[in-house]
Design an enzyme around this catalytic site. Structure first.
Site, PDB file in Angstrom:
ATOM      1  N   HIS A 106      91.538  75.991  36.730  1.00 10.37           N
ATOM      2  CA  HIS A 106      90.634  75.003  36.133  1.00 10.37           C
ATOM      3  C   HIS A 106      89.348  75.649  35.665  1.00 10.37           C
ATOM      4  CE1 HIS A 106      90.206  75.069  40.519  1.00 10.37           C
ATOM      5  NE2 HIS A 106      88.912  74.890  40.332  1.00 10.37           N
TER       6      HIS A 106
HETATM    7  P1  AMP Z   1      86.758  75.237  42.729  1.00 12.77           P
HETATM    8  O1  AMP Z   1      85.839  75.721  43.775  1.00 12.77           O
HETATM    9  O2  AMP Z   1      86.602  76.030  41.445  1.00 12.77           O
HETATM   10  O3  AMP Z   1      88.204  75.165  43.164  1.00 12.77           O
HETATM   11  O4  AMP Z   1      86.271  73.781  42.362  1.00 12.77           O
HETATM   12  C1  AMP Z   1      87.058  72.643  42.533  1.00 12.77           C
HETATM   13  C2  AMP Z   1      86.326  71.454  41.931  1.00 12.77           C
HETATM   14  O5  AMP Z   1      87.196  70.333  41.994  1.00 12.77           O
HETATM   15  C3  AMP Z   1      85.049  71.080  42.633  1.00 12.77           C
HETATM   16  O6  AMP Z   1      83.978  71.046  41.692  1.00 12.77           O
HETATM   17  C4  AMP Z   1      85.331  69.688  43.229  1.00 12.77           C
HETATM   18  O7  AMP Z   1      84.209  68.829  43.173  1.00 12.77           O
HETATM   19  C5  AMP Z   1      86.449  69.178  42.353  1.00 12.77           C
HETATM   20  N1  AMP Z   1      87.410  68.275  42.990  1.00 12.77           N
HETATM   21  C6  AMP Z   1      87.840  68.295  44.278  1.00 12.77           C
HETATM   22  N2  AMP Z   1      88.830  67.384  44.446  1.00 12.77           N
HETATM   23  C7  AMP Z   1      89.023  66.800  43.233  1.00 12.77           C
HETATM   24  C8  AMP Z   1      89.915  65.801  42.753  1.00 12.77           C
HETATM   25  N3  AMP Z   1      90.826  65.223  43.567  1.00 12.77           N
HETATM   26  N4  AMP Z   1      89.839  65.447  41.451  1.00 12.77           N
HETATM   27  C9  AMP Z   1      88.931  66.011  40.621  1.00 12.77           C
HETATM   28  N5  AMP Z   1      88.067  66.948  41.022  1.00 12.77           N
HETATM   29  C10 AMP Z   1      88.113  67.354  42.307  1.00 12.77           C
END
Ligand code: AMP
Ligand code: ZN
Length: 194
Positions: A106
């Site tokens: 992502h």
């Molecule tokens: P990372 O540390 O790059 O894996 O960031 C993951 C991101 O996903 C964080 O900014 C979270 O706030 C976000 N996040 C966590 N759970 C969800 C979810 N179910 N749907 C959308 N975003 C999420």
């Protein structure tokens, strides 16, 4: 924990697969094309915070190869498109975390005001304002050059523990509330941050 056990624990339903669920959720999805889906970050760390994910099953940067360069360029293009739609005057960054917590590749699309109640900890701040956050352009260049992504994660934990520092003027602040009051004084526009 054995690796097979850990794989089982991270299967469907585990919190780390939440992005896949959000990709399917019309409430979270803001854009979609044949190659990727853009969703709202569920816990936004700024006024605008989106995630762009490929439809292809790619777990992380480590799984990319030279054939994925065009896909990553497209993901960045979609990120820029959603940022322009959200506010074309506001400064954004587009990048990846060195050590992501969530599964499925992502791209973070995040406005640089960091004005959000979900931004609560030093770890949150440092994950978006230190080298822990790697710009998409840098990732694409590396993939073009080497055909794979190598990330030195040896300093990742240290980066997350760094003293709080303003991302615009480098002033050191001792607490998150003090930091938030300070950054609110900056103008975070694309032309010039002051
Ligand atoms: P990372 O540390 O790059 O894996 O960031 C993951 C991101 O996903 C964080 O900014 C979270 O706030 C976000 N996040 C966590 N759970 C969800 C979810 N179910 N749907 C959308 N975003 C999420
Ligand atoms: Zn400052």
């Amino acid at each position: 924990m054995s690796s097979s056990n850990s794989a089982k624990k991270k299967g469907p339903g585990h919190w780390s697969t939440g992005l896949l669920t959000s990709m399917e959720d019309p409430e979270m999805r803001v854009d979609e094309d044949d190659q990727c889906v853009t969703i709202k970050d569920k816990y936004p760390k700024a006024r605008y915070h989106f995630l762009v994910l490929p439809k292809e099953k790619i777990n992380s940067l480590k799984n990319l190869n030279g054939d994925n360069v065009e896909l990553l360029k497209h993901i960045q293009f979609k990120g820029q498109e959603i940022a322009d739609k959200a506010d074309k005057h506001l400064l954004f960054r587009f990048g990846y975390h060195a050590v992501p917590s969530m599964g499925h590749l992502h791209l973070h699309v995040i406005s640089q005001d960091f004005n959000s109640p979900c931004l609560k900890t030093k770890k949150h701040w440092n994950s978006f304002t230190t080298e822990y956050f790697i710009d998409s352009e840098r990732i694409i260049k590396q993939l073009e050059k080497k055909g794979r992504i190598e990330i030195d994660t040896s300093s990742s934990e240290t980066l997350l523990k760094k003293d709080l520092q303003c991302h615009i003027c480098s002033k050191k602040l001792s607490t998150i509330p003090a930091l938030k009051s300070h950054i609110a004084l900056h103008c975070v526009s694309r032309k010039k941050s002051t």
